[in-house]
Design a protein around this motif. Structure first.
Motif, short mmCIF file in Angstrom:
data_model
loop_
_atom_site.label_atom_id
_atom_site.label_comp_id
_atom_site.label_asym_id
_atom_site.label_seq_id
_atom_site.Cartn_x
_atom_site.Cartn_y
_atom_site.Cartn_z
N PHE A 8 0.83 -1.21 0.00
CA PHE A 8 0.00 0.00 0.00
C PHE A 8 0.87 1.26 0.00
CE2 PHE A 8 -3.36 -2.73 2.18
CZ PHE A 8 -4.19 -2.77 1.07
N LYS A 9 1.92 1.25 0.82
CA LYS A 9 2.80 2.42 0.89
C LYS A 9 3.47 2.69 -0.44
CE LYS A 9 3.75 1.77 5.82
NZ LYS A 9 4.77 1.32 6.83
N ALA A 10 3.84 1.64 -1.16
CA ALA A 10 4.46 1.82 -2.47
C ALA A 10 3.48 2.44 -3.45
CB ALA A 10 4.98 0.48 -2.99
N LEU A 11 2.23 2.01 -3.39
CA LEU A 11 1.21 2.61 -4.26
C LEU A 11 0.97 4.07 -3.92
CD1 LEU A 11 -1.44 -0.27 -4.52
CD2 LEU A 11 0.24 0.42 -6.24
N ASP A 12 1.12 4.41 -2.65
CA ASP A 12 0.92 5.81 -2.24
C ASP A 12 1.98 6.74 -2.84
OD1 ASP A 12 -1.31 5.18 -0.75
OD2 ASP A 12 -0.22 5.02 1.16
N ARG A 13 3.09 6.15 -3.29
CA ARG A 13 4.14 6.97 -3.89
C ARG A 13 3.83 7.36 -5.34
NH1 ARG A 13 8.52 2.63 -2.64
NH2 ARG A 13 9.58 3.57 -4.43
N LEU A 14 2.80 6.75 -5.91
CA LEU A 14 2.44 7.07 -7.30
C LEU A 14 1.71 8.40 -7.36
CD1 LEU A 14 1.11 3.59 -8.54
CD2 LEU A 14 3.38 4.57 -8.89
N ASN A 15 1.93 9.11 -8.44
CA ASN A 15 1.24 10.38 -8.67
C ASN A 15 0.56 10.33 -10.04
OD1 ASN A 15 2.09 12.01 -6.28
ND2 ASN A 15 4.13 11.57 -7.11
N PRO A 16 -0.58 9.64 -10.13
CA PRO A 16 -1.23 9.48 -11.44
C PRO A 16 -1.63 10.81 -12.06
CG PRO A 16 -2.68 8.77 -9.65
CD PRO A 16 -1.34 9.00 -9.04
N ALA A 17 -1.32 10.94 -13.34
CA ALA A 17 -1.58 12.21 -14.03
C ALA A 17 -2.94 12.23 -14.73
CB ALA A 17 -0.48 12.48 -15.05
N THR A 18 -3.58 11.08 -14.85
CA THR A 18 -4.86 11.00 -15.53
C THR A 18 -5.84 10.19 -14.69
OG1 THR A 18 -4.35 8.94 -16.70
CG2 THR A 18 -3.67 11.02 -17.77
N ALA A 19 -7.10 10.31 -15.02
CA ALA A 19 -8.14 9.54 -14.32
C ALA A 19 -7.94 8.05 -14.54
CB ALA A 19 -9.52 9.98 -14.80
N ALA A 20 -7.53 7.67 -15.75
CA ALA A 20 -7.31 6.25 -16.04
C ALA A 20 -6.17 5.69 -15.19
CB ALA A 20 -7.01 6.07 -17.53
N ALA A 21 -5.11 6.46 -15.04
CA ALA A 21 -3.99 6.01 -14.21
C ALA A 21 -4.40 5.89 -12.75
CB ALA A 21 -2.81 6.98 -14.36
N ALA A 22 -5.19 6.84 -12.27
CA ALA A 22 -5.68 6.78 -10.88
C ALA A 22 -6.58 5.58 -10.67
CB ALA A 22 -6.42 8.07 -10.54
N ALA A 23 -7.42 5.27 -11.66
CA ALA A 23 -8.31 4.12 -11.56
C ALA A 23 -7.51 2.82 -11.50
CB ALA A 23 -9.29 4.10 -12.73
N ALA A 24 -6.45 2.72 -12.31
CA ALA A 24 -5.62 1.52 -12.31
C ALA A 24 -4.90 1.36 -10.98
CB ALA A 24 -4.62 1.58 -13.46
N ARG A 25 -4.40 2.48 -10.43
CA ARG A 25 -3.77 2.43 -9.11
C ARG A 25 -4.77 1.93 -8.07
NH1 ARG A 25 -3.02 7.98 -6.29
NH2 ARG A 25 -5.28 7.65 -6.41
N ASP A 26 -6.00 2.40 -8.15
CA ASP A 26 -7.02 1.97 -7.19
C ASP A 26 -7.33 0.48 -7.35
OD1 ASP A 26 -7.10 4.53 -6.21
OD2 ASP A 26 -8.94 5.10 -7.28
N GLN A 27 -7.27 -0.03 -8.58
CA GLN A 27 -7.49 -1.46 -8.79
C GLN A 27 -6.35 -2.27 -8.18
OE1 GLN A 27 -8.71 -1.06 -13.25
NE2 GLN A 27 -9.59 -2.99 -12.56
N LEU A 28 -5.13 -1.77 -8.27
CA LEU A 28 -4.00 -2.44 -7.63
C LEU A 28 -4.18 -2.44 -6.11
CD1 LEU A 28 -1.06 -1.01 -9.77
CD2 LEU A 28 -1.88 -3.38 -9.76
N ARG A 29 -4.66 -1.33 -5.58
CA ARG A 29 -4.90 -1.25 -4.14
C ARG A 29 -6.02 -2.22 -3.73
NH1 ARG A 29 -5.16 4.00 -3.61
NH2 ARG A 29 -3.09 4.28 -2.71
#
Length: 343
Positions: free
Chosen positions: A311-332
């Motif tokens: 989870f902490k590693a995912l928190d280091r991501l800074n998604p620039a688009t809604a699609a990237a944020a959605a994919a990060r949320d799916q990983l979480r």
């Protein structure tokens, strides 16, 4: 876990596309590999089987999307990751003398040791050929070459982990730290690699690649530790394995390693494990020693710590688009679902 409703079938189609088209006698060679993949029955007639979870290749696609890339472009990489995983399973079955996998006879057990080794070697090559197809999806040649180089480095880590696993057989003096080093190669390296290479396919920056690689490694360690818990305490109706299967096999998994290094009855446990076979009474004795030592709780705590690291590693991501944020949320979400899994 699915990135799109039919993504598993897209991955499977890309895997099929990596196989050469042959006729005559050679067709049986590739049909044997397709049997291992679940695409054919034992008589080599086509099988209408579910593709399975395909977690590793789906991690490729989600990591690519989370890094701002187009997951459709990463499909050949996803196929290569799964083919590499299946290559390792073919050789694992040989090295472990395993007659069954996924409820079916193993490839080498049907067609013999020599065919099993050769079929695994071929799938190793086909995994690479799949990744070469990234150039057909528009990825620059330099990026494809970089991915292939990192892919081979990951394979070497897996082989190192497998060596350690084989060298640990019969060694009851290994420590939890030794064990974590081993699974860091054998299991976690490919899961970390799936996430890392997915990010590399997106052409993102180094910090994002590192964050997703760290995520995958933490997830891989947690996954294996959870698997070790299930191998002893998992319910057969959920795991599909016999109760306490790993104890009957005298497998030196993390709960056993913990008890061997922490239990006052470590010598009794070691004596049980030195027996050629364990009957029901011996297994129950071993389980009682593990329970008294708190080995299950130790492993559950460690798995949870690695989940939190993911989870902490995912928190280091800074998604620039809604699609990237959605994919990060799916990983979480995937990570959350794996905590305390029952199968």
């Amino acid at each position: 876990m699915t990135a799109t409703p039919d993504v598993r079938y897209q991955i499977q189609a890309e895997m099929r596309a990596a196989f050469p088209v042959v006729e005559g006698r050679l067709s049986r060679f590739y049909a044997m590999q397709e049997y291992h993949l679940g695409w054919r029955n034992e008589d080599l007639t086509p099988a209408d089987a579910d593709p399975g979870k395909l977690i590793r290749p789906q991690l490729v696609l989600l990591a690519c999307a989370a890094a701002g890339g187009n997951p459709q472009q990463a499909l050949p990489l996803a196929a290569g990751i799964q083919l590499l995983h299946d290559f390792s399973l073919i050789h694992d079955d040989i090295e472990d003398d395993s007659a069954m996998r996924r409820g079916r006879r193993t490839l080498w057990h049907i067609w013999g040791l020599a065919h099993g080794i050769n079929a695994g070697d071929a799938m190793f090559v086909i995994a690479h050929l799949a990744i070469h197809r990234l150039s057909e999806r528009g990825l620059p040649a330099e990026r494809v070459l970089s991915i292939l180089r990192r892919f081979d480095e990951i394979i070497l880590r897996i082989c190192e982990g497998q060596y350690l696993d084989l060298s640990f057989e019969g060694d009851l003096s290994i420590t939890p730290a030794d064990y974590l080093t081993m699974i860091g190669g054998k299991t976690a390296a490919l899961i970390a690699g799936a996430a890392e290479l997915g990010a590399r396919a997106a052409g993102t920056d180094g910090a994002t690649v590192a964050a997703l690689a760290d995520f995958g490694r933490a997830l891989g360690l947690a996954f294996q530790i959870e698997d070790d818990i299930l191998g002893i305490w998992g319910a057969p109706e959920q795991t599909g394995k016999p109760f306490a299967a790993d104890l009957y096999r005298r497998k030196v998994s993390l709960p056993v390693v913990h008890a061997l290094t922490h239990s006052p009855e470590r010598e009794r446990l070691a004596a049980l494990y030195r027996q050629p076979t364990l009957d029901d009474a011996a297994v129950m004795q071993a389980m009682a020693i593990l329970d008294a030592a708190g080995s299950r709780a130790f492993c559950a705590t460690m798995a949870n710590e690695h989940h939190q690291d993911a989870f902490k590693a995912l928190d280091r991501l800074n998604p620039a688009t809604a699609a990237a944020a959605a994919a990060r949320d799916q990983l979480r979400s995937l990570t959350q679902r794996l905590i305390g899994r029952q199968a």
